[in-house]
Design an enzyme around this catalytic site. Structure first.
Site, PDB file in Angstrom:
ATOM      1  CG  HIS A  21       0.693  14.936   1.374  1.00 27.97           C
ATOM      2  ND1 HIS A  21      -0.198  15.024   0.340  1.00 27.97           N
ATOM      3  CD2 HIS A  21       0.221  13.964   2.196  1.00 27.97           C
ATOM      4  CE1 HIS A  21      -1.171  14.154   0.522  1.00 27.97           C
ATOM      5  NE2 HIS A  21      -0.943  13.482   1.645  1.00 27.97           N
ATOM      6  CG  HIS A  43      -0.957   6.686  -1.672  1.00 28.84           C
ATOM      7  ND1 HIS A  43      -2.140   6.462  -2.347  1.00 28.84           N
ATOM      8  CD2 HIS A  43      -1.150   6.239  -0.418  1.00 28.84           C
ATOM      9  CE1 HIS A  43      -3.018   5.913  -1.519  1.00 28.84           C
ATOM     10  NE2 HIS A  43      -2.442   5.763  -0.335  1.00 28.84           N
ATOM     11  CG  LEU A  44       4.690   4.738  -6.073  1.00 34.12           C
ATOM     12  CD1 LEU A  44       5.215   3.776  -7.132  1.00 34.12           C
ATOM     13  CD2 LEU A  44       5.772   5.021  -5.037  1.00 34.12           C
ATOM     14  CG  ASP A  96      -1.952   4.737   3.695  1.00 30.31           C
ATOM     15  OD1 ASP A  96      -1.861   5.042   2.486  1.00 30.31           O
ATOM     16  OD2 ASP A  96      -2.895   5.102   4.419  1.00 30.31           O
ATOM     17  CG  ASN A 150      -4.855   7.943  -4.121  1.00 27.76           C
ATOM     18  OD1 ASN A 150      -3.831   7.311  -4.369  1.00 27.76           O
ATOM     19  ND2 ASN A 150      -5.006   8.660  -3.021  1.00 27.76           N
ATOM     20  CG  HIS A 181      -5.744   2.237   5.610  1.00 29.51           C
ATOM     21  ND1 HIS A 181      -7.116   2.283   5.684  1.00 29.51           N
ATOM     22  CD2 HIS A 181      -5.419   2.847   4.446  1.00 29.51           C
ATOM     23  CE1 HIS A 181      -7.589   2.904   4.624  1.00 29.51           C
ATOM     24  NE2 HIS A 181      -6.583   3.242   3.847  1.00 29.51           N
ATOM     25  CG  ASP A 216      -6.379   3.609  -0.516  1.00 31.51           C
ATOM     26  OD1 ASP A 216      -6.988   3.218   0.487  1.00 31.51           O
ATOM     27  OD2 ASP A 216      -5.387   4.362  -0.463  1.00 31.51           O
ATOM     28  CG  HIS A 273     -10.099   4.212   2.228  1.00 33.60           C
ATOM     29  ND1 HIS A 273      -8.910   4.893   2.402  1.00 33.60           N
ATOM     30  CD2 HIS A 273     -11.029   4.918   2.929  1.00 33.60           C
ATOM     31  CE1 HIS A 273      -9.125   5.955   3.177  1.00 33.60           C
ATOM     32  NE2 HIS A 273     -10.401   5.988   3.507  1.00 33.60           N
ATOM     33  CG  HIS A 308      -1.990   1.022   1.195  1.00 35.09           C
ATOM     34  ND1 HIS A 308      -3.247   0.794   1.688  1.00 35.09           N
ATOM     35  CD2 HIS A 308      -2.013   2.289   0.716  1.00 35.09           C
ATOM     36  CE1 HIS A 308      -3.997   1.871   1.527  1.00 35.09           C
ATOM     37  NE2 HIS A 308      -3.255   2.802   0.935  1.00 35.09           N
TER      38      HIS A 308
HETATM   39 ZN   LIG Z   1      -6.854   4.321   2.166  1.00 42.18          ZN
END
Ligand SMILES: [Zn+2]
Length: 379
Positions: A267, A34-35, A263, A66, A190, A124, A151, A32
């Site tokens: 940012h 986020h790239l 996760d 996402n 998560h 997600d 999610h 899990h």
């Molecule tokens: Zn999530």
């Protein structure tokens, strides 16, 4: 892996890694992350995320959809794989969206997405609100047989009180009912509440094909504890009570929770929810669960994610991909400024963690050793 055993004789041109007082494990898989590409390269790129992955000991990551646009077409799934391949660090397994634009309505083309290389489906970040839409998507996704990753947050309850644990617990209960009805392998992202864990444990007793993951931040900090750190604590799902944290730790020990997943949510600002996780994860799980047997720690990071996602790895057997993580119980200080990730926010900043990866090997090539990251030559 070509050979495994004791007293093997190295060939003259082979490199030797000194793994004395360390553990040699099948490559860690973070299921899990986020790239942020396509869409937000200022937060992370596939290249910077993959450098963070191998620095943290991960030979493979599953990339959540996402992005902007969302990973909802076969072309986008192929694009992510191509960029990752060219980067030559960690393997990247795209997770494709369940619905177009992750809007919770029109199902995507599961067969075509799976053929393009999607290992699972997830919206997600969003919960598909309509139980009918969720059920019909799950029925269609059963054909290519990929896992569904959900999610779980009930939007209506969240609107009243975002910290109410029933935001999560009620959504998990609904999804387990759909998993049971559709007989699709179902993975809950998560998990953070005691109530959700009780539902998952009950589902497992009934042999519903449901699995779950937990993050380092939910395992290590209650909301009260984190509030004292002087670091923004906003994350979805939110940090919980001490009782919830205890329940999560027990669920890891008992096997109710199957996988560790960071996760990783980098940012470029201080207000968006989420933390940079890839580079602290291996140490943070040991920090939260110092008494967890090493075998169980490795299965939570390697064999279980491989099995849930249906991807290679999770074993050191001869004939399997030579993806290897070497880690050691050596204390280190978390300095986010030194992260390869563009995301520097972590609740573990300034903490000493008891364990870290010292070498990462992907497909037989050393891509990280003692914190230095080397790309494989481009194919
Ligand atoms: Zn999530």
């Amino acid at each position: 892996m070509i050979e495994i055993g004791e007293l093997l004789k190295p060939d003259e041109d082979e490199d030797i890694i000194d793994a004395r007082n360390a553990y040699v494990a099948p490559g860690f898989i973070d299921m899990h992350v986020h790239l942020r590409e396509p869409g937000n390269p200022e937060k992370e790129t596939i290249a910077s995320g993959c450098a963070a992955a191998v620095a943290g000991g991960f030979t493979a990551v599953a990339a959540m959809p996402n992005t902007h646009p969302a990973l909802d077409t076969p072309d986008l799934v192929r694009w992510v794989r191509e960029i990752a391949e060219r980067t030559g660090l960690a393997r990247v397994y795209p997770v494709a969206a369940i619905t177009h634009g992750r809007e919770g309505r029109e199902p995507t083309d599961y067969r075509a997405l799976a053929d393009a290389g999607a290992v699972a489906f997830s919206d997600d970040g969003n919960t598909i609100e309509s139980a009918i839409a969720q059920t019909s998507a799950a029925l269609r996704a059963r054909e290519p047989g990929r896992a569904f990753i959900t999610h779980c947050e009930n939007a209506a309850i969240k609107e009243q009180n975002e910290f109410d644990p029933s935001v999560e617990t009620s959504a998990v209960e609904r999804d387990i009912a759909i998993a049971r009805a559709t007989a699709l392998p179902w993975h809950i992202a998560h998990v953070s509440t005691q109530g959700a864990i009780e539902s998952i444990a009950a589902a497992k007793e009934l042999h519903i094909a449901c699995t779950a993951e937990v993050t380092p931040h939910h395992l290590a900090f209650s909301r009260e504890e984190a509030a004292g750190l002087g670091i923004p604590t906003k994350v979805h799902p939110p940090l919980r009570s001490v009782e919830d944290v205890d329940a999560l730790r027990r669920a890891v020990r008992s096997g109710t929770i199957d996988a560790f997943a960071s996760d990783h949510a980098p940012h470029a600002d201080d207000v968006s929810p989420g933390f940079s996780g890839l580079e602290i994860a291996a140490g943070a799980y040991a920090y939260a669960l110092p008494d967890l047997p090493v075998r169980r720690y490795v299965s939570m990071l390697s064999s279980n994610p491989a099995r849930i996602l249906g991807v290679p790895g999770g074993t050191l057997a001869a004939g399997s991909p030579a993806d290897v993580t070497i880690f050691a119980d050596r204390d280190w200080l978390v300095d986010p400024a030194a992260f390869h990730s563009k995301g520097k926010r972590t609740l573990f900043a300034g903490k000493r963690l008891p364990r870290r990866a010292i070498a990462t090997i992907v497909g037989g090539t050393v891509v990280m050793q003692d914190g230095r990251v080397f790309a494989r030559s481009a194919p």
